[in-house]
Design an enzyme around this catalytic site. Structure first.
Site, PDB file in Angstrom:
ATOM      1  N   CYS A  80       0.796  -0.990   0.033  1.00  0.00           N
ATOM      2  CA  CYS A  80       0.217  -0.040  -0.015  1.00  0.00           C
ATOM      3  C   CYS A  80       0.882   1.168   0.085  1.00  0.00           C
ATOM      4  O   CYS A  80       1.477   1.484  -1.078  1.00  0.00           O
ATOM      5  CB  CYS A  80      -0.935  -0.014   1.216  1.00  0.00           C
ATOM      6  SG  CYS A  80      -2.377   1.280   0.924  1.00  0.00           S
ATOM      7  N   HIS A 167      -3.810  -5.261   0.403  1.00  0.00           N
ATOM      8  CA  HIS A 167      -3.120  -5.706   1.593  1.00  0.00           C
ATOM      9  C   HIS A 167      -3.125  -7.442   1.676  1.00  0.00           C
ATOM     10  O   HIS A 167      -4.181  -8.072   1.925  1.00  0.00           O
ATOM     11  CB  HIS A 167      -4.047  -5.384   2.838  1.00  0.00           C
ATOM     12  CG  HIS A 167      -3.627  -3.682   3.046  1.00  0.00           C
ATOM     13  ND1 HIS A 167      -2.789  -3.409   3.738  1.00  0.00           N
ATOM     14  CD2 HIS A 167      -4.410  -2.569   2.523  1.00  0.00           C
ATOM     15  CE1 HIS A 167      -2.778  -2.062   3.845  1.00  0.00           C
ATOM     16  NE2 HIS A 167      -3.487  -1.446   2.932  1.00  0.00           N
ATOM     17  N   GLU A 169      -1.912  -9.058   3.582  1.00  0.00           N
ATOM     18  CA  GLU A 169      -1.848  -9.927   5.247  1.00  0.00           C
ATOM     19  C   GLU A 169      -3.145 -10.259   5.861  1.00  0.00           C
ATOM     20  O   GLU A 169      -3.369 -10.952   6.422  1.00  0.00           O
ATOM     21  CB  GLU A 169      -1.097  -8.752   6.294  1.00  0.00           C
ATOM     22  CG  GLU A 169      -1.838  -7.593   6.547  1.00  0.00           C
ATOM     23  CD  GLU A 169      -1.367  -6.422   5.321  1.00  0.00           C
ATOM     24  OE1 GLU A 169      -2.036  -5.331   5.485  1.00  0.00           O
ATOM     25  OE2 GLU A 169      -1.019  -6.695   4.413  1.00  0.00           O
TER      26      GLU A 169
END
Length: 169
Positions: A80, A167, A169
């Protein structure tokens, strides 16, 4: 011991990044974005992750890493805001996105690369950004896009530098 260093730009997801890395049985440390290249070299990580963050690359007071980290020869992944930092450091153009993306978004992989080698050509990812890469830096390849974002991931093959707007994660 192999380790990954996460440079934190104030992301609400930094701890989640660390958890995901640790779930892969890789030791990682979270450090402030301002860590010097010399200190990073002494820590000797196998890779560096630049986290996201709430700042805009457009702000004069934006957090910025020591640019010399890109000369250490360590693989770097920007997530990001981290991707936007990489683009800015290498002369790309980052500006306010015409359409902010927040939430579940379909990602289209446009170029299979080491980063996406074992992943499907489309997938749902999580986006949370107001800025985006408009012009890729010289030497970088566009790897993915979304409905509203022409560049959602990029790579510089010889420098092993990668960026994803979403993202993972």
């Amino acid at each position: 011991m192999e380790k990954v260093l996460i440079l934190d730009f104030g992301s609400q997801y930094t701890q989640l990044i660390a958890r995901r890395v640790r779930e892969l049985k890789v030791y990682c440390e979270i450090q402030p974005f301002s860590l010097s290249a010399e200190t990073i070299k002494q820590i000797a990580p196998k890779a560096v992750i630049l986290s996201g963050g709430p700042a805009s690359i457009q702000e004069d007071t934006r957090p910025y890493p020591d640019r010399r980290i890109f000369g250490l020869g360590i693989p770097i992944l920007g997530i990001c805001y981290g991707m936007q930092i990489i683009a800015d450091c290498y002369g790309g153009k980052v500006s306010y996105a015409e359409t902010r993306e927040y939430g579940r978004t379909r990602l289209y992989i446009t170029q299979k690369d080491k980063l996406f080698a074992r992943l499907p050509e489309t997938m749902i990812v999580w986006m949370s950004h107001g800025d985006s890469v408009k012009i890729l830096p010289k030497g970088f390849s566009n790897l993915a896009k979304s409905e509203d974002l022409p560049c959602a991931a990029f790579a510089h093959q010889t420098k092993k530098i990668y960026g994803v707007q979403f993202h993972p994660e």
